[in-house]
Design a protein around this motif. Structure first.
Motif, PDB file in Angstrom:
ATOM      1  N   LYS A 137       0.800  -1.584   0.022  1.00  0.00           N
ATOM      2  CA  LYS A 137      -0.087  -0.129   0.092  1.00  0.00           C
ATOM      3  C   LYS A 137       0.866   1.215   0.109  1.00  0.00           C
ATOM      4  O   LYS A 137       0.472   2.639  -0.829  1.00  0.00           O
ATOM      5  CB  LYS A 137      -1.023   0.025   1.251  1.00  0.00           C
ATOM      6  CG  LYS A 137      -2.076   1.473   1.461  1.00  0.00           C
ATOM      7  CD  LYS A 137      -2.507   1.287   2.361  1.00  0.00           C
ATOM      8  CE  LYS A 137      -4.096   2.871   2.396  1.00  0.00           C
ATOM      9  NZ  LYS A 137      -4.591   2.421   3.585  1.00  0.00           N
ATOM     10  N   GLN A 138       1.557   0.972   0.908  1.00  0.00           N
ATOM     11  CA  GLN A 138       2.885   2.743   0.920  1.00  0.00           C
ATOM     12  C   GLN A 138       3.123   2.783  -0.817  1.00  0.00           C
ATOM     13  O   GLN A 138       3.408   3.732  -1.232  1.00  0.00           O
ATOM     14  CB  GLN A 138       3.741   2.225   2.313  1.00  0.00           C
ATOM     15  CG  GLN A 138       3.553   2.197   2.982  1.00  0.00           C
ATOM     16  CD  GLN A 138       4.276   1.252   3.944  1.00  0.00           C
ATOM     17  OE1 GLN A 138       4.972   1.023   4.688  1.00  0.00           O
ATOM     18  NE2 GLN A 138       4.528   2.310   4.986  1.00  0.00           N
ATOM     19  N   ASN A 139       3.668   1.608  -0.969  1.00  0.00           N
ATOM     20  CA  ASN A 139       4.566   1.546  -2.555  1.00  0.00           C
ATOM     21  C   ASN A 139       3.654   2.067  -3.228  1.00  0.00           C
ATOM     22  O   ASN A 139       3.673   2.896  -4.589  1.00  0.00           O
ATOM     23  CB  ASN A 139       4.967   0.315  -3.303  1.00  0.00           C
ATOM     24  CG  ASN A 139       6.570  -0.011  -2.484  1.00  0.00           C
ATOM     25  OD1 ASN A 139       7.260   0.960  -2.913  1.00  0.00           O
ATOM     26  ND2 ASN A 139       6.136  -1.042  -1.431  1.00  0.00           N
ATOM     27  N   GLU A 140       2.709   1.218  -3.918  1.00  0.00           N
ATOM     28  CA  GLU A 140       1.580   2.134  -4.331  1.00  0.00           C
ATOM     29  C   GLU A 140       1.288   3.587  -3.979  1.00  0.00           C
ATOM     30  O   GLU A 140       0.778   4.281  -4.633  1.00  0.00           O
ATOM     31  CB  GLU A 140       0.118   1.447  -4.343  1.00  0.00           C
ATOM     32  CG  GLU A 140      -0.793   1.137  -5.250  1.00  0.00           C
ATOM     33  CD  GLU A 140      -2.405   0.608  -5.342  1.00  0.00           C
ATOM     34  OE1 GLU A 140      -2.397  -0.153  -5.895  1.00  0.00           O
ATOM     35  OE2 GLU A 140      -2.435  -0.203  -4.335  1.00  0.00           O
ATOM     36  N   LYS A 169     -10.254   4.783 -10.215  1.00  0.00           N
ATOM     37  CA  LYS A 169     -10.429   3.714  -8.904  1.00  0.00           C
ATOM     38  C   LYS A 169      -8.640   4.835  -8.216  1.00  0.00           C
ATOM     39  O   LYS A 169      -8.190   3.754  -7.194  1.00  0.00           O
ATOM     40  CB  LYS A 169      -9.153   2.462  -9.974  1.00  0.00           C
ATOM     41  CG  LYS A 169     -10.576   1.566  -9.877  1.00  0.00           C
ATOM     42  CD  LYS A 169     -10.186   0.269 -10.399  1.00  0.00           C
ATOM     43  CE  LYS A 169     -10.185   0.111 -11.959  1.00  0.00           C
ATOM     44  NZ  LYS A 169      -9.633  -0.759 -12.481  1.00  0.00           N
ATOM     45  N   ALA A 170      -7.771   4.859  -9.103  1.00  0.00           N
ATOM     46  CA  ALA A 170      -5.953   5.263  -8.100  1.00  0.00           C
ATOM     47  C   ALA A 170      -7.036   6.486  -7.455  1.00  0.00           C
ATOM     48  O   ALA A 170      -6.312   6.604  -6.055  1.00  0.00           O
ATOM     49  CB  ALA A 170      -5.786   6.487  -9.825  1.00  0.00           C
ATOM     50  N   PHE A 171      -8.068   7.358  -7.998  1.00  0.00           N
ATOM     51  CA  PHE A 171      -8.251   8.694  -7.006  1.00  0.00           C
ATOM     52  C   PHE A 171      -8.988   7.732  -5.948  1.00  0.00           C
ATOM     53  O   PHE A 171      -8.775   8.667  -4.859  1.00  0.00           O
ATOM     54  CB  PHE A 171      -9.260   9.425  -8.193  1.00  0.00           C
ATOM     55  CG  PHE A 171      -8.409  10.313  -8.942  1.00  0.00           C
ATOM     56  CD1 PHE A 171      -7.386  11.670  -8.239  1.00  0.00           C
ATOM     57  CD2 PHE A 171      -7.686  10.347 -10.119  1.00  0.00           C
ATOM     58  CE1 PHE A 171      -6.331  12.064  -9.200  1.00  0.00           C
ATOM     59  CE2 PHE A 171      -7.215  10.831 -10.695  1.00  0.00           C
ATOM     60  CZ  PHE A 171      -5.979  11.915  -9.995  1.00  0.00           C
ATOM     61  N   LEU A 212      -6.014   7.344  -3.561  1.00  0.00           N
ATOM     62  CA  LEU A 212      -5.835   8.324  -2.704  1.00  0.00           C
ATOM     63  C   LEU A 212      -6.361   9.152  -1.943  1.00  0.00           C
ATOM     64  O   LEU A 212      -5.877   9.397  -0.359  1.00  0.00           O
ATOM     65  CB  LEU A 212      -5.033   9.569  -3.749  1.00  0.00           C
ATOM     66  CG  LEU A 212      -4.051   9.144  -4.821  1.00  0.00           C
ATOM     67  CD1 LEU A 212      -3.309   9.696  -6.014  1.00  0.00           C
ATOM     68  CD2 LEU A 212      -2.618   9.470  -4.205  1.00  0.00           C
ATOM     69  N   GLN A 213      -7.332   8.673  -2.406  1.00  0.00           N
ATOM     70  CA  GLN A 213      -9.076   9.698  -0.918  1.00  0.00           C
ATOM     71  C   GLN A 213      -8.745   8.631  -0.676  1.00  0.00           C
ATOM     72  O   GLN A 213      -8.845   9.452   0.984  1.00  0.00           O
ATOM     73  CB  GLN A 213     -10.084  10.064  -1.974  1.00  0.00           C
ATOM     74  CG  GLN A 213     -11.137  10.470  -1.227  1.00  0.00           C
ATOM     75  CD  GLN A 213     -12.233  10.326  -1.503  1.00  0.00           C
ATOM     76  OE1 GLN A 213     -12.796   9.522  -2.237  1.00  0.00           O
ATOM     77  NE2 GLN A 213     -13.279  11.088  -1.930  1.00  0.00           N
ATOM     78  N   GLY A 238      -8.035   8.828   5.690  1.00  0.00           N
ATOM     79  CA  GLY A 238      -7.940   7.820   6.780  1.00  0.00           C
ATOM     80  C   GLY A 238      -6.326   8.644   7.817  1.00  0.00           C
ATOM     81  O   GLY A 238      -6.293   9.457   8.845  1.00  0.00           O
ATOM     82  N   ILE A 239      -5.393   9.948   7.137  1.00  0.00           N
ATOM     83  CA  ILE A 239      -5.173  10.355   7.949  1.00  0.00           C
ATOM     84  C   ILE A 239      -5.431  11.152   8.491  1.00  0.00           C
ATOM     85  O   ILE A 239      -5.192  12.155   9.900  1.00  0.00           O
ATOM     86  CB  ILE A 239      -3.732  11.021   6.868  1.00  0.00           C
ATOM     87  CG1 ILE A 239      -2.880   9.844   6.317  1.00  0.00           C
ATOM     88  CG2 ILE A 239      -2.806  11.702   6.846  1.00  0.00           C
ATOM     89  CD1 ILE A 239      -1.549  10.443   5.017  1.00  0.00           C
ATOM     90  N   SER A 240      -6.649  12.257   7.431  1.00  0.00           N
ATOM     91  CA  SER A 240      -6.859  13.446   8.377  1.00  0.00           C
ATOM     92  C   SER A 240      -8.317  13.074   9.712  1.00  0.00           C
ATOM     93  O   SER A 240      -8.304  13.610  10.494  1.00  0.00           O
ATOM     94  CB  SER A 240      -8.251  13.823   7.598  1.00  0.00           C
ATOM     95  OG  SER A 240      -7.605  14.455   6.323  1.00  0.00           O
ATOM     96  N   SER A 241      -8.675  11.272   9.302  1.00  0.00           N
ATOM     97  CA  SER A 241      -9.368  11.123  10.539  1.00  0.00           C
ATOM     98  C   SER A 241      -8.388  10.823  11.875  1.00  0.00           C
ATOM     99  O   SER A 241      -8.743  11.364  12.907  1.00  0.00           O
ATOM    100  CB  SER A 241     -10.064  10.022  10.095  1.00  0.00           C
ATOM    101  OG  SER A 241     -10.714   9.124  10.790  1.00  0.00           O
TER     102      SER A 241
END
Length: 110
Positions: A12-15, A86-88, A91-92, A97-100
């Motif tokens: 996931k981090q690499n993606e 799918k890519a966006f 990212l979303q 997740g970070i914002s939460s």
């Protein structure tokens, strides 16, 4: 042969890094903005919209396509490009997740 640095991170981090790197150029952001506005177009349409030469636009489209940000379908002698949603969504999801997590902490940094 030794392990690459990307081997030390999750899939996931690499993606997310690949997607972020692909959009980390103002010309690519402009291409994405244009594709969102028009839905689909060919390279020539983007060349007419941006102050870039056709080979430069083609290279940016290639980078966006390789990262999975856009899709391209062959139509006659041209390739018709559009956003790959799918890519966006990935990212979303990542940034939501970070914002939460940040919202839950509500602590000042530094």
């Amino acid at each position: 042969m030794g392990a690459t640095k990307t081997d030390h991170f999750t899939d996931k981090q690499n993606e997310i890094a690949i997607l972020a790197k692909a959009i980390a150029h103002p010309a690519r952001v402009a291409i994405i903005d244009y594709l969102v506005k028009v839905n689909t177009c060919i390279c020539g349409d983007i060349v007419n919209e941006l102050p870039l030469a056709q080979p430069t636009v083609s290279q940016h489209l290639k980078e966006l396509k390789n990262a999975g940000i856009i899709k391209g379908n062959i139509e006659g002698n041209s390739i018709c490009y559009c956003i790959d949603e799918k890519a966006f969504l990935k990212l979303q999801s990542y940034f939501t997740g970070i914002s939460s997590k940040m919202e839950k902490k509500k602590k000042n940094c530094c």
